[in-house]
Enzyme design. Structure first.
Site, PDB file in Angstrom:
ATOM      1  N   PRO A  33     -22.549  33.934   3.862  1.00  0.00           N
ATOM      2  CA  PRO A  33     -23.440  33.818   2.703  1.00  0.00           C
ATOM      3  C   PRO A  33     -23.401  32.392   2.144  1.00  0.00           C
ATOM      4  O   PRO A  33     -22.344  31.755   2.172  1.00  0.00           O
ATOM      5  CB  PRO A  33     -22.853  34.818   1.705  1.00  0.00           C
ATOM      6  N   SER A  61     -11.050  34.143  14.734  1.00  0.00           N
ATOM      7  CA  SER A  61     -12.018  33.211  15.337  1.00  0.00           C
ATOM      8  C   SER A  61     -12.088  31.918  14.529  1.00  0.00           C
ATOM      9  O   SER A  61     -12.414  30.864  15.060  1.00  0.00           O
ATOM     10  CB  SER A  61     -13.406  33.854  15.452  1.00  0.00           C
ATOM     11  N   GLY A  72     -15.787  39.867  12.653  1.00  0.00           N
ATOM     12  CA  GLY A  72     -14.661  40.654  12.155  1.00  0.00           C
ATOM     13  C   GLY A  72     -13.403  39.797  12.062  1.00  0.00           C
ATOM     14  O   GLY A  72     -13.384  38.637  12.479  1.00  0.00           O
ATOM     15  N   HIS A 105     -13.744  33.899   5.630  1.00  0.00           N
ATOM     16  CA  HIS A 105     -14.600  33.378   6.704  1.00  0.00           C
ATOM     17  C   HIS A 105     -14.294  34.061   8.027  1.00  0.00           C
ATOM     18  O   HIS A 105     -15.197  34.366   8.807  1.00  0.00           O
ATOM     19  CB  HIS A 105     -14.425  31.860   6.848  1.00  0.00           C
TER      20      HIS A 105
HETATM   21  C1  HEM Z   1     -20.198  36.124  -2.186  1.00  0.00           C
HETATM   22  C2  HEM Z   1     -20.440  35.151  -1.341  1.00  0.00           C
HETATM   23  C3  HEM Z   1     -19.670  33.864  -1.346  1.00  0.00           C
HETATM   24  C4  HEM Z   1     -20.203  32.619  -1.340  1.00  0.00           C
HETATM   25  C5  HEM Z   1     -21.681  32.263  -1.312  1.00  0.00           C
HETATM   26  C6  HEM Z   1     -19.109  31.688  -1.375  1.00  0.00           C
HETATM   27  C7  HEM Z   1     -19.239  30.312  -1.348  1.00  0.00           C
HETATM   28  C8  HEM Z   1     -18.212  29.418  -1.515  1.00  0.00           C
HETATM   29  C9  HEM Z   1     -18.361  27.992  -1.529  1.00  0.00           C
HETATM   30  C10 HEM Z   1     -19.667  27.241  -1.321  1.00  0.00           C
HETATM   31  C11 HEM Z   1     -17.145  27.452  -1.768  1.00  0.00           C
HETATM   32  C12 HEM Z   1     -16.804  25.990  -1.980  1.00  0.00           C
HETATM   33  C13 HEM Z   1     -16.679  25.197  -0.739  1.00  0.00           C
HETATM   34  C14 HEM Z   1     -16.497  23.765  -1.125  1.00  0.00           C
HETATM   35  O1  HEM Z   1     -17.426  23.204  -1.733  1.00  0.00           O
HETATM   36  O2  HEM Z   1     -15.428  23.197  -0.869  1.00  0.00           O
HETATM   37  C15 HEM Z   1     -16.223  28.537  -1.915  1.00  0.00           C
HETATM   38  C16 HEM Z   1     -14.878  28.389  -2.175  1.00  0.00           C
HETATM   39  C17 HEM Z   1     -13.997  29.425  -2.188  1.00  0.00           C
HETATM   40  N1  HEM Z   1     -14.276  30.752  -1.925  1.00  0.00           N
HETATM   41 FE1  HEM Z   1     -16.104  31.563  -1.775  1.00  0.00          FE
HETATM   42  N2  HEM Z   1     -17.936  32.378  -1.410  1.00  0.00           N
HETATM   43  C18 HEM Z   1     -18.226  33.709  -1.384  1.00  0.00           C
HETATM   44  C19 HEM Z   1     -17.319  34.741  -1.357  1.00  0.00           C
HETATM   45  C20 HEM Z   1     -15.966  34.572  -1.335  1.00  0.00           C
HETATM   46  C21 HEM Z   1     -15.010  35.628  -1.068  1.00  0.00           C
HETATM   47  C22 HEM Z   1     -15.386  37.055  -0.700  1.00  0.00           C
HETATM   48  C23 HEM Z   1     -13.778  35.082  -1.178  1.00  0.00           C
HETATM   49  C24 HEM Z   1     -12.438  35.744  -1.002  1.00  0.00           C
HETATM   50  C25 HEM Z   1     -12.193  36.972  -1.385  1.00  0.00           C
HETATM   51  C26 HEM Z   1     -13.961  33.676  -1.511  1.00  0.00           C
HETATM   52  C27 HEM Z   1     -12.936  32.790  -1.768  1.00  0.00           C
HETATM   53  C28 HEM Z   1     -13.111  31.442  -2.003  1.00  0.00           C
HETATM   54  C29 HEM Z   1     -12.025  30.548  -2.361  1.00  0.00           C
HETATM   55  C30 HEM Z   1     -10.576  30.936  -2.610  1.00  0.00           C
HETATM   56  C31 HEM Z   1     -12.585  29.279  -2.467  1.00  0.00           C
HETATM   57  C32 HEM Z   1     -11.835  27.980  -2.796  1.00  0.00           C
HETATM   58  C33 HEM Z   1     -11.347  27.346  -1.514  1.00  0.00           C
HETATM   59  C34 HEM Z   1     -10.428  26.166  -1.723  1.00  0.00           C
HETATM   60  O3  HEM Z   1     -10.240  25.699  -2.845  1.00  0.00           O
HETATM   61  O4  HEM Z   1      -9.867  25.688  -0.729  1.00  0.00           O
HETATM   62  N3  HEM Z   1     -15.293  33.412  -1.575  1.00  0.00           N
HETATM   63  N4  HEM Z   1     -16.892  29.728  -1.746  1.00  0.00           N
END
Ligand code: HEM
Ligand SMILES: *[C@@H]1O[C@H](CO)[C@@H](O)[C@H](O)[C@H]1NC(C)=O
Ligand SMILES: *[C@@H]1O[C@H](CO)[C@@H](O)[C@H](O)[C@H]1NC(C)=O
Length: 315
Positions: free
Chosen positions: A156, A71, A67, A61
């Site tokens: 995204p 923030s 960047g 995020h």
């Molecule tokens: C490609 C676009 C991406 C979308 C649309 C997306 C969306 C999301 C969403 C909606 C959640 C769950 C939030 C919740 O309901 O609590 C999530 C969790 C997470 N995302 Fe993504 N994400 C993306 C890319 C990434 C990237 C690039 C990374 C890191 C390299 C990442 C790492 C994570 C991690 C580790 C969680 C779990 C967080 C936790 O358990 O505290 N995501 N993501």
């Protein structure tokens, strides 16, 4: 003439010095930086297994908005609502880990290490502690002075299709390969029902459930997340081994067992689908691609201005 050339050369080299990151950035000014951050992440993870996922998402995020400039760490103050309090902040947590590392660093090298660098290091340490690869993190980011809740709209969304995802990544200089490799971050962590509700209730006029979701997996998600959900913080792990950094995410994705539409979307383009198959087949290929893309994502800098003394407040 010589003087003019010198001035130009100095200007050019200063500009590139200001923006170039380097692995040895704190070699002389704070040689303890790596061990202090790793220690803080390790200690927190012993008490709470959700910390690594939190740190990885926090760094993502951070880098996607203005960047990698910390923030995401700023507190709302007065009239300014910060990113932390914006939409998409759901599940951001474990900010205290960064604060603990910062406190320890201020004691040994005051005013030297940026919060953005601490977060980049912590994200790497989180991966390594979860059984993933390790790598050298380029450092020298500066902290930004601006954090606005409204800008989290630039992240995204989990409902994005492949063209929307591609656009979001390419606006930040990231390729389709980076998109597939970094989506592998979803090998760690947890999603709240609200983040995938669209796929399991009233998906479309024709289908209550997204037909691309494996039916028995969809049923289990519906049990956890009924349409009138009353359980606070209900949700599902992002893969079957959500504290282990492995390639299970890709294997499950190929079986229709991914959590978000944005995960499933990686199968709708031949290039990204081929990469998903490659990473599902080879943990090694996944790790190599992930490291390369993490370094790329964590090197997005739009020129922060300062080193904060407290990660919550701009100076
Ligand atoms: C490609 C676009 C991406 C979308 C649309 C997306 C969306 C999301 C969403 C909606 C959640 C769950 C939030 C919740 O309901 O609590 C999530 C969790 C997470 N995302 Fe993504 N994400 C993306 C890319 C990434 C990237 C690039 C990374 C890191 C390299 C990442 C790492 C994570 C991690 C580790 C969680 C779990 C967080 C936790 O358990 O505290 N995501 N993501
Ligand atoms: C997310 O934003 C809400 C609403 O502004 C706020 O109450 C909550 O504390 C924020 N969550 C985090 C993790 O900062
Ligand atoms: C993705 O969604 C956008 C916005 O709704 C739409 O314009 C576009 O045609 C969609 N692309 C694909 C490949 O479905």
């Amino acid at each position: 003439m010589a003087a003019i050339v010198t001035v130009i050369l100095i200007t050019v080299s200063c500009t590139s010095l200001a923006s170039a990151l380097s692995v040895n950035y704190y070699e002389n000014t704070c040689p303890q930086v790596e061990s202090i951050v790793a220690g803080a992440v390790h200690k927190a993870t012993l008490n709470d297994k959700t910390v690594p996922a939190a740190l990885l998402r926090m760094h993502f995020h951070d880098c996607f908005i203005r960047g990698c400039d910390a923030s995401v760490l700023v507190e709302s103050k007065g009239k300014n609502k910060a990113e932390k309090d914006g939409p998409a902040n759901i599940s951001l947590h474990a900010f205290y880990v960064i604060d603990n590392a910062k406190k320890a660093l201020e004691a040994v090298c005051p005013g030297v290490v940026s919060c953005a660098d601490i977060l980049a290091l912590a994200a790497r340490d989180a991966i390594t502690l979860s059984g993933g690869p390790t790598w050298d993190v380029p450092k020298g980011r500066k902290d930004g002075k601006i954090s606005k809740a409204s800008e989290t709209r630039q992240l995204p969304a989990p409902t994005f299709n492949i063209s929307q995802l591609q656009q979001s990544f390419s606006q930040r200089g990231l390729s389709l390969e980076d998109l597939v490799a970094l989506s592998g971050g979803h090998t760690l962590g947890f999603a709240h029902c609200s983040s995938f509700q669209n796929r399991i209730h009233s998906f479309s006029p024709k289908h209550d459930i997204d037909p691309s979701v494996n039916p028995s997996f969809a049923s289990s998600l519906k049990r956890i997340c009924p349409s009138h959900n009353t359980v606070k913080n209900a949700g599902a792990p992002l893969d079957s081994s959500s504290t282990l950094f492995d390639n299970a995410y890709y294997k499950l994705l190929l079986q229709g067992k991914s959590i978000f539409s944005s995960d499933q979307a990686l199968l709708t383009h031949p290039h990204t689908k081929a990469l998903v198959s490659k990473f599902a087949y080879s943990q090694k290929e996944f790790e190599m691609a992930f490291v390369k893309s993490m370094i790329k994502m964590s090197s997005i800098t739009n020129g922060g201005q300062e080193v904060r003394l407290n990660c919550k407040f701009v100076r």
